[in-house]
Design an enzyme around this catalytic site. Structure first.
Site, PDB file in Angstrom:
ATOM      1  CE  LYS A 196      35.245  48.539  49.655  1.00 43.47           C
ATOM      2  NZ  LYS A 196      34.252  47.551  50.185  1.00 43.47           N
ATOM      3  CG  HIS A 229      27.758  46.661  54.533  1.00 46.22           C
ATOM      4  ND1 HIS A 229      28.413  48.121  54.435  1.00 46.22           N
ATOM      5  CD2 HIS A 229      27.302  46.566  53.123  1.00 46.22           C
ATOM      6  CE1 HIS A 229      28.222  48.469  53.297  1.00 46.22           C
ATOM      7  NE2 HIS A 229      27.474  47.846  52.511  1.00 46.22           N
ATOM      8  NE  ARG A 242      31.292  50.165  57.252  1.00 45.23           N
ATOM      9  CZ  ARG A 242      30.331  49.582  58.011  1.00 45.23           C
ATOM     10  NH1 ARG A 242      30.329  49.596  59.460  1.00 45.23           N
ATOM     11  NH2 ARG A 242      29.311  49.260  57.464  1.00 45.23           N
ATOM     12  CE1 TYR A 245      41.252  44.255  15.411  1.00 42.82           C
ATOM     13  CE2 TYR A 245      40.957  45.836  17.126  1.00 42.82           C
ATOM     14  CZ  TYR A 245      41.598  44.930  16.366  1.00 42.82           C
ATOM     15  OH  TYR A 245      42.877  44.912  16.833  1.00 42.82           O
ATOM     16  CB  CYS A 274      40.901  49.159  19.964  1.00 42.41           C
ATOM     17  SG  CYS A 274      40.232  49.220  18.316  1.00 42.41           S
ATOM     18  CG  MET A 275      44.435  46.291  24.774  1.00 39.79           C
ATOM     19  SD  MET A 275      45.641  44.845  24.456  1.00 39.79           S
ATOM     20  CE  MET A 275      44.542  43.477  24.396  1.00 39.79           C
ATOM     21  CG  ASP A 276      46.539  49.108  23.357  1.00 39.08           C
ATOM     22  OD1 ASP A 276      46.711  48.966  24.345  1.00 39.08           O
ATOM     23  OD2 ASP A 276      46.840  48.547  22.316  1.00 39.08           O
ATOM     24  NE  ARG A 292      29.936  42.072  52.133  1.00 38.44           N
ATOM     25  CZ  ARG A 292      29.960  43.299  51.665  1.00 38.44           C
ATOM     26  NH1 ARG A 292      30.307  43.536  50.402  1.00 38.44           N
ATOM     27  NH2 ARG A 292      29.923  44.180  52.674  1.00 38.44           N
TER      28      ARG A 292
END
Length: 387
Positions: free
Chosen positions: A43, A167, A230, A274, A321-323, A137
């Site tokens: 998954k 589980h 699993r 920043y 930062c973002m990038d 759950r």
């Protein structure tokens, strides 16, 4: 699901060693004390490794059981040609009953209400009942075995029932309380499975990565409930819990790399980034790394984490930062524009894996891997495949 990125330049990328992933599977299976099939949990795009590529490699090893989160993941695998049993562990709207049926997917039954909703469709969908043994759950209540039996028998003909599962929520933890709770879960599940043993269900399973090594053995309690493990996080070379020890030969299959775009001298009294959260106290050389929080590098590592450059640690300075991310390379010789940076992985004699990063963030390695975003390119070792 395969995602194609129209990007030639390596800015922030992952190298996935499929040979190591295969070795993880083989070494895990070798360490099982019980003859059990492996259901590969792939998954969340195989925890960021690429579910199609992982499924293909494992299929070549004889794996024919897979688990995913949702119908989109399952359909993606089918469209890529992945056969075998694909169990959807999460909820799928009854609206998609025909899609489940047409693609021969197996749906987890999360409640009696849900079983009834699927049974009312024109399609006899393959399914497995989730039994809730204490995680609270999903699933029908394992504390009421008589009621579980009634529900399972009621829908065993109306649906294409082929299994049961539960589980174990603390099987990775060694405390006496957790061990006691895990054995209670196992016995609750056993009580339900034994009551419907005459249905001869093909897939009855309770063990995850940790439980397969810690609990599964030839004890009679595992008769009828121990035929499948699993395999999730250990398949990818990480620990279910920081206290766990991995079997020999199991190691991370991912290396996350980036590049340096600039190196500059910064003087005492100057500040970085920043919010000006880092103040320079000595003559320093600061490098800009072309990875940021939009790539999945957690912003909470600002002024706290590090990357690896030339086999040495380079502390993160200032806010991520973002990038882009700033790192201090004052104590690392000959760092220059274009040099490679290891965000997660090995550089020289140093290793910094997802579990290590998770420890700094008080989280788990699973989250680190799953949060690496799709704009980070995926490359496969000894392969030209690009996702």
């Amino acid at each position: 699901m395969e995602v194609h990125v129209n990007q030639i330049e390596k800015r922030s990328w992952i190298e996935i060693n499929l040979s190591q992933l295969k070795a993880n599977y083989l070494n895990y299976k070798k360490n099982l004390r019980h003859d059990a099939d492996i259901m590969a949990v792939i998954k969340a795009d195989a925890y960021g490794h690429g579910d199609v590529q992982v499924a293909r490699v494992l299929s070549g090893c004889g794996v024919h059981l897979f688990a995913v989160s949702n119908i989109d993941e399952a359909i993606g695998l089918r469209e890529a040609g992945i056969r075998g049993e694909i169990l959807i562990l999460g909820y799928t709207s009854p609206f998609y009953a025909k899609t489940l049926y047409d693609n021969e997917l197996t749906q987890a039954i999360v409640s009696e209400e849900y079983a009834e909703a699927l049974a009312r469709t024109p399609y006899k969908i393959k399914c497995q009942f989730a039994i809730d043994t204490g995680m609270n759950r999903i699933g029908i209540d394992g504390d009421l075995p008589d009621e579980c039996e009634r529900i399972i028998r009621q829908y065993s003909q109306r649906l294409g029932l082929n299994g049961l599962f539960t589980h174990l929520c603390v099987a990775d933890t060694d405390t006496e309380e957790c061990q006691s709770f895990t054995w209670r879960q196992i016995h609750l599940f056993k009580a339900v499975a034994d009551r419907v043993a005459d249905l001869h269900l093909d897939y009855v399973h309770c063990c995850n990565s940790a439980a397969g090594l810690r609990y599964l053995n030839d004890d009679p309690v595992f008769e009828n409930i121990g035929n499948i493990v699993r395999l999730g996080i250990m398949l990818y070379g990480l620990k279910p819990d920081d206290s766990n020890q991995l079997p020999e030969g199991i190691a991370p299959a991912i290396t996350w790399k980036s590049a340096i775009s600039q190196v500059k001298d910064v003087h005492p009294g100057e500040t970085l980034g920043y919010g000006r959260t880092f103040k320079i106290e000595r003559e320093s050389r600061i490098a800009t790394v072309t990875t940021g929080y939009a790539d999945g590098l957690n912003r909470l590592l600002s002024n706290k984490g590090h990357v690896l450059i030339h086999g040495k640690k380079a502390p993160i300075v200032g806010r991520i930062c973002m990038d882009q991310t700033l790192v201090d390379v004052t104590d690392i010789d000959h760092v220059a524009m274009g040099d490679k940076v290891v965000v997660i992985g090995r550089s020289g004699n140093l290793e910094y894996n997802a579990d290590d990063m998770a420890a700094e963030l008080d989280t788990i390695g699973y989250e680190i891997l799953c949060n690496i975003t799709k704009r980070v390119q995926r490359f496969y070792v000894n392969s030209n495949i690009l996702l």
